[in-house]
Design an enzyme around this catalytic site. Structure first.
Site, PDB file in Angstrom:
ATOM      1  N   SER A  82      -3.006 -16.548 -10.431  1.00 18.48           N
ATOM      2  CA  SER A  82      -3.018 -15.357 -11.298  1.00 18.48           C
ATOM      3  C   SER A  82      -2.079 -15.480 -12.475  1.00 18.48           C
ATOM      4  CB  SER A  82      -2.618 -14.113 -10.509  1.00 18.48           C
ATOM      5  OG  SER A  82      -3.575 -13.828  -9.538  1.00 18.48           O
ATOM      6  N   THR A 184       0.056 -11.487 -10.108  1.00 18.11           N
ATOM      7  CA  THR A 184       0.687 -11.388 -11.421  1.00 18.11           C
ATOM      8  C   THR A 184       2.161 -11.119 -11.196  1.00 18.11           C
ATOM      9  OG1 THR A 184      -1.191 -10.573 -12.645  1.00 18.11           O
ATOM     10  CG2 THR A 184       0.951  -9.769 -13.371  1.00 18.11           C
ATOM     11  N   THR A 202       0.766 -13.158 -16.717  1.00 21.83           N
ATOM     12  CA  THR A 202      -0.467 -13.191 -15.929  1.00 21.83           C
ATOM     13  C   THR A 202      -1.555 -13.996 -16.622  1.00 21.83           C
ATOM     14  OG1 THR A 202      -2.085 -11.767 -14.815  1.00 21.83           O
ATOM     15  CG2 THR A 202      -1.428 -11.096 -17.004  1.00 21.83           C
ATOM     16  N   ARG A 212     -10.911 -10.390 -23.056  1.00 25.15           N
ATOM     17  CA  ARG A 212     -10.316  -9.229 -22.353  1.00 25.15           C
ATOM     18  C   ARG A 212      -8.788  -9.373 -22.275  1.00 25.15           C
ATOM     19  NH1 ARG A 212      -6.987  -8.310 -17.571  1.00 25.15           N
ATOM     20  NH2 ARG A 212      -7.475  -6.230 -16.820  1.00 25.15           N
ATOM     21  N   THR A 235       1.202  -3.946 -11.580  1.00 23.58           N
ATOM     22  CA  THR A 235       0.266  -5.021 -11.273  1.00 23.58           C
ATOM     23  C   THR A 235      -1.001  -4.375 -10.729  1.00 23.58           C
ATOM     24  OG1 THR A 235      -0.077  -7.072 -10.019  1.00 23.58           O
ATOM     25  CG2 THR A 235       1.225  -5.381  -8.938  1.00 23.58           C
ATOM     26  N   GLY A 236      -2.081  -5.149 -10.746  1.00 21.39           N
ATOM     27  CA  GLY A 236      -3.356  -4.601 -10.290  1.00 21.39           C
ATOM     28  C   GLY A 236      -4.335  -4.488 -11.437  1.00 21.39           C
TER      29      GLY A 236
HETATM   30  C1  SD4 Z   1      -4.381  -7.457 -15.446  1.00 22.35           C
HETATM   31  N1  SD4 Z   1      -2.597  -6.367 -14.263  1.00 22.35           N
HETATM   32  O1  SD4 Z   1      -4.649  -8.343 -16.245  1.00 22.35           O
HETATM   33  C2  SD4 Z   1      -3.212  -7.652 -14.501  1.00 22.35           C
HETATM   34  C3  SD4 Z   1      -3.690  -8.335 -13.265  1.00 22.35           C
HETATM   35  C4  SD4 Z   1      -2.706  -8.374 -12.135  1.00 22.35           C
HETATM   36  O2  SD4 Z   1      -2.004  -9.310 -10.152  1.00 22.35           O
HETATM   37  O3  SD4 Z   1      -1.780  -7.631 -12.045  1.00 22.35           O
HETATM   38  N2  SD4 Z   1      -2.878  -9.259 -11.192  1.00 22.35           N
HETATM   39  O4  SD4 Z   1      -5.055  -6.428 -15.347  1.00 22.35           O
END
Ligand code: SD4
Length: 324
Positions: A82, A184, A202, A212, A235-236
């Site tokens: 990630s 991330t 990330t 994106r 994160t997420g």
């Molecule tokens: C994203 N927040 O690009 C990041 C992805 C992430 O653990 O947190 N991955 O949306």
């Protein structure tokens, strides 16, 4: 269990953030006593990264240096799919990186859609320190990195390429909770002077559309620091974090008296309480630290954890969560 029950039952209404009528600029140095510093916390189970940051903090280095060095560990780790080298690519097979960094005096730097360079966090720092700008994207960011002496690298490892080719057989885009948006690194640190810095780096969501950009490089969404209050990182699923400017929200809540834990919980509630929120299908998590070195973390779903290093101890905490 008790808290979860309480949160589920309690009103999901937001709080209002008021500016006192006697508002005036306070130009004095903050007087807070920092009991629990130095300390570093990070999203997910990243013990090597927090150890590296801790070693810097322990040696009296700045929180900013600790953040950069800690984040670089994950960027260089090809097993972390990630972040940085070895990150899972976009739908076209290109690994593109997002990162940002903030220091204790409110400076920030950010890089988006960066290709061919592993250490996005260092490029973000250089943008902050050496350019008149906050954010550089794509080819411009890459050229800037080459001007600093960085060399072009292939970030797509055999493992990530194999995963991508497998995904291409169906090309079905639906990030899986805690799998394709996992690991991330967002990191927050307080140094021995009580100064707070943070960073986030990330490769974004696996198999995202080309071009994106997520929350991670967006100051206020993926990361926010207010040295008089604290810091937060997310994160997420970045799209959901951006919609509530999540990290700024967490810090602003702390400014209004919330503990780091309560602030993270409220920020998650803002997401899940939205009309038609399909939060059952995605993960978002926050970690936060306040000026006293108190920390908190909260996620929508089980499976998220926070790593914390202080007092020579490295620990990983299963986060409290909203939804089972
Ligand atoms: C994203 N927040 O690009 C990041 C992805 C992430 O653990 O947190 N991955 O949306």
């Amino acid at each position: 269990m008790e808290r979860r029950g309480f949160i589920k039952k309690s009103s999901l209404l937001g709080i209002s953030i008021g500016i006192p009528s006697s508002f005036s600029l306070n130009l004095k140095e903050p007087k807070t006593v920092i009991k629990n510093s130095p300390v570093v916390i990070a999203t997910w189970d990243v013990k090597n990264a927090t150890k590296k940051a801790w070693d810097f903090l322990k040696n009296g280095e700045s929180s900013l240096d600790a953040i950069e060095q800690g984040c670089m560990i994950e960027e260089a780790d090809e097993n972390n799919q990630s972040v940085g080298k070895g990150g899972l690519p976009d739908s076209d097979g290109n690994v593109t990186l997002d990162a940002c960094i903030m220091d204790s005096i409110g400076n920030c730097g950010s890089v988006v859609f960066l290709k061919n360079i592993t250490h996005a966090i260092s490029i973000a720092r250089k943008i902050m320190e050496d350019t008149p700008h906050v954010m550089l994207a794509g080819e411009g960011a890459e050229s800037f990195a080459y001007s600093l002496g960085y060399e072009k690298e292939n970030l797509l490892t055999e493992k990530s390429k194999t995963n991508w080719l497998e995904w291409k057989k169906t090309s079905k885009y639906k990030p899986i909770i805690n799998i394709e948006n996992h690991d991330t690194i967002g990191m927050l640190a307080i140094d021995k002077n009580g100064d707070i810095a943070g960073g986030c780096t990330t490769s974004g969501l696996a198999y995202k559309m080309s071009g994106r950009v997520g929350d991670s490089p967006i100051i206020g969404s993926g990361l926010f620091i207010d040295n008089e209050v604290g810091g937060a990182v997310a994160t997420g699923l970045g799209e959901e974090v951006v919609k509530t400017v999540g990290s700024f929200l967490v810090v602003e809540l702390m400014k209004n008296g919330y503990s780091p834990q309560k602030a993270c919980e409220e920020a998650i509630k803002r997401i899940v309480s939205k009309k038609n929120s399909n939060y059952k299908d995605f993960q978002v998590a926050y970690i936060a630290i306040n000026k006293k070195g108190e920390t908190g973390s909260y996620s929508i779903h089980k499976g998220f954890s926070m790593t914390k290093y202080n007092n020579d101890t490295n620990q990983n905490y299963e986060s409290d969560y909203f939804n089972n």
